[in-house]
Design a protein around this motif. Structure first.
Motif, mmCIF file in Angstrom:
data_model
loop_
_atom_site.group_PDB
_atom_site.id
_atom_site.type_symbol
_atom_site.label_atom_id
_atom_site.label_comp_id
_atom_site.label_asym_id
_atom_site.label_seq_id
_atom_site.Cartn_x
_atom_site.Cartn_y
_atom_site.Cartn_z
ATOM 1 N N GLN A 221 0.835 -1.195 0.000
ATOM 2 C CA GLN A 221 0.000 0.000 0.000
ATOM 3 C C GLN A 221 0.876 1.254 0.000
ATOM 4 O OE1 GLN A 221 -2.647 -0.541 3.363
ATOM 5 N NE2 GLN A 221 -4.273 -1.184 1.976
ATOM 6 N N VAL A 222 0.488 2.212 -0.848
ATOM 7 C CA VAL A 222 1.224 3.466 -0.981
ATOM 8 C C VAL A 222 0.221 4.605 -0.857
ATOM 9 C CG1 VAL A 222 2.662 4.869 -2.503
ATOM 10 C CG2 VAL A 222 2.916 2.396 -2.511
ATOM 11 N N ILE A 223 0.560 5.600 -0.036
ATOM 12 C CA ILE A 223 -0.282 6.782 0.111
ATOM 13 C C ILE A 223 0.185 7.815 -0.906
ATOM 14 C CG2 ILE A 223 -0.909 8.689 1.633
ATOM 15 C CD1 ILE A 223 -0.591 6.806 3.987
ATOM 16 N N GLN A 224 -0.756 8.365 -1.671
ATOM 17 C CA GLN A 224 -0.450 9.418 -2.628
ATOM 18 C C GLN A 224 -1.173 10.693 -2.211
ATOM 19 O OE1 GLN A 224 -1.656 8.059 -6.488
ATOM 20 N NE2 GLN A 224 0.275 6.997 -6.861
ATOM 21 N N LEU A 225 -0.439 11.800 -2.220
ATOM 22 C CA LEU A 225 -1.003 13.117 -1.904
ATOM 23 C C LEU A 225 -0.712 14.078 -3.044
ATOM 24 C CD1 LEU A 225 0.192 13.432 1.785
ATOM 25 C CD2 LEU A 225 -2.132 13.033 1.027
ATOM 26 N N GLN A 226 -1.608 15.028 -3.252
ATOM 27 C CA GLN A 226 -1.390 16.029 -4.279
ATOM 28 C C GLN A 226 -0.392 17.073 -3.791
ATOM 29 O OE1 GLN A 226 -5.183 17.688 -5.235
ATOM 30 N NE2 GLN A 226 -5.655 16.112 -6.748
ATOM 31 N N GLY A 227 0.491 17.476 -4.682
ATOM 32 C CA GLY A 227 1.439 18.537 -4.360
ATOM 33 C C GLY A 227 2.713 18.017 -3.730
ATOM 34 N N ASP A 228 3.633 18.929 -3.482
ATOM 35 C CA ASP A 228 4.907 18.599 -2.844
ATOM 36 C C ASP A 228 4.738 18.710 -1.334
ATOM 37 O OD1 ASP A 228 7.491 18.149 -2.118
ATOM 38 O OD2 ASP A 228 8.329 19.907 -3.117
ATOM 39 N N GLN A 229 4.459 17.592 -0.683
ATOM 40 C CA GLN A 229 4.196 17.569 0.757
ATOM 41 C C GLN A 229 5.282 16.793 1.511
ATOM 42 O OE1 GLN A 229 1.679 19.308 1.817
ATOM 43 N NE2 GLN A 229 0.524 19.583 -0.076
ATOM 44 N N ARG A 230 6.473 16.652 0.944
ATOM 45 C CA ARG A 230 7.503 15.803 1.554
ATOM 46 C C ARG A 230 7.863 16.235 2.973
ATOM 47 N NH1 ARG A 230 11.924 16.325 -2.919
ATOM 48 N NH2 ARG A 230 10.939 18.358 -2.967
ATOM 49 N N LYS A 231 8.186 17.502 3.158
ATOM 50 C CA LYS A 231 8.573 17.995 4.491
ATOM 51 C C LYS A 231 7.397 17.894 5.462
ATOM 52 C CE LYS A 231 12.664 19.769 3.365
ATOM 53 N NZ LYS A 231 13.899 19.236 3.819
ATOM 54 N N ASN A 232 6.212 18.286 4.997
ATOM 55 C CA ASN A 232 5.027 18.241 5.853
ATOM 56 C C ASN A 232 4.726 16.819 6.314
ATOM 57 O OD1 ASN A 232 4.723 20.986 5.362
ATOM 58 N ND2 ASN A 232 3.271 20.667 3.701
ATOM 59 N N VAL A 233 4.786 15.864 5.381
ATOM 60 C CA VAL A 233 4.469 14.474 5.721
ATOM 61 C C VAL A 233 5.484 13.924 6.712
ATOM 62 C CG1 VAL A 233 4.376 12.137 4.784
ATOM 63 C CG2 VAL A 233 3.205 13.978 3.607
#
Length: 133
Positions: free
Chosen positions: A101-113
């Motif tokens: 399972q892989v979570i996908q989010l819109q936008g560049d959220q690397r630092k936030n995640v």
């Protein structure tokens, strides 16, 4: 110079004759990812030790942030719900045959995640790898 001597001279100077006389050593193929692949020899593509946070470029300025490697005991849908609410973006959970399972989010959220996963106590900071440009 006779025609025969000229012919033998051109044959002896022909490039094919030089190539056969030379000792050509072909260098071995260099694999720039050899070190990275050596660490994954026993593990699956999504290593059990690390949570990988990546960015994928879509078209133009659009991008996706993917999170893989979370433990199976966590509820991916609940984590996704909290991530979407926290960062005001849309996302989904995708089932990949190799990665799970892989979570996908819109936008560049690397630092936030990565900050969210550490603050929520889901993963330690040492176990997060952030990839991308």
């Amino acid at each position: 110079m006779t025609d025969r001597s000229w012919c033998s001279l051109t044959l002896s100077l022909h490039p094919r004759n030089f190539m056969s006389d030379l000792d050509i050593q072909i260098p071995t193929a260099f694999d720039p990812f050899a070190e990275a692949n050596a660490g994954d020899s026993g593990a699956a593509a999504g290593s059990k030790d690390y949570v990988h946070v990546r960015i994928q470029q879509r078209n133009g300025r659009k991008s996706l942030t993917t999170v893989q490697g979370l433990k199976k005991e966590f509820s991916y849908s609940k984590i996704l719900k909290d991530l979407k609410k926290e960062f005001c973006c849309n996302g989904t959970v995708v089932q990949d045959p190799e990665l799970g399972q892989v979570i996908q989010l819109q936008g560049d959220q690397r630092k936030n995640v990565s900050n969210f996963l550490v603050q929520a106590g889901i993963v330690k900071k040492e176990h997060i790898k952030i990839h991308g440009f």
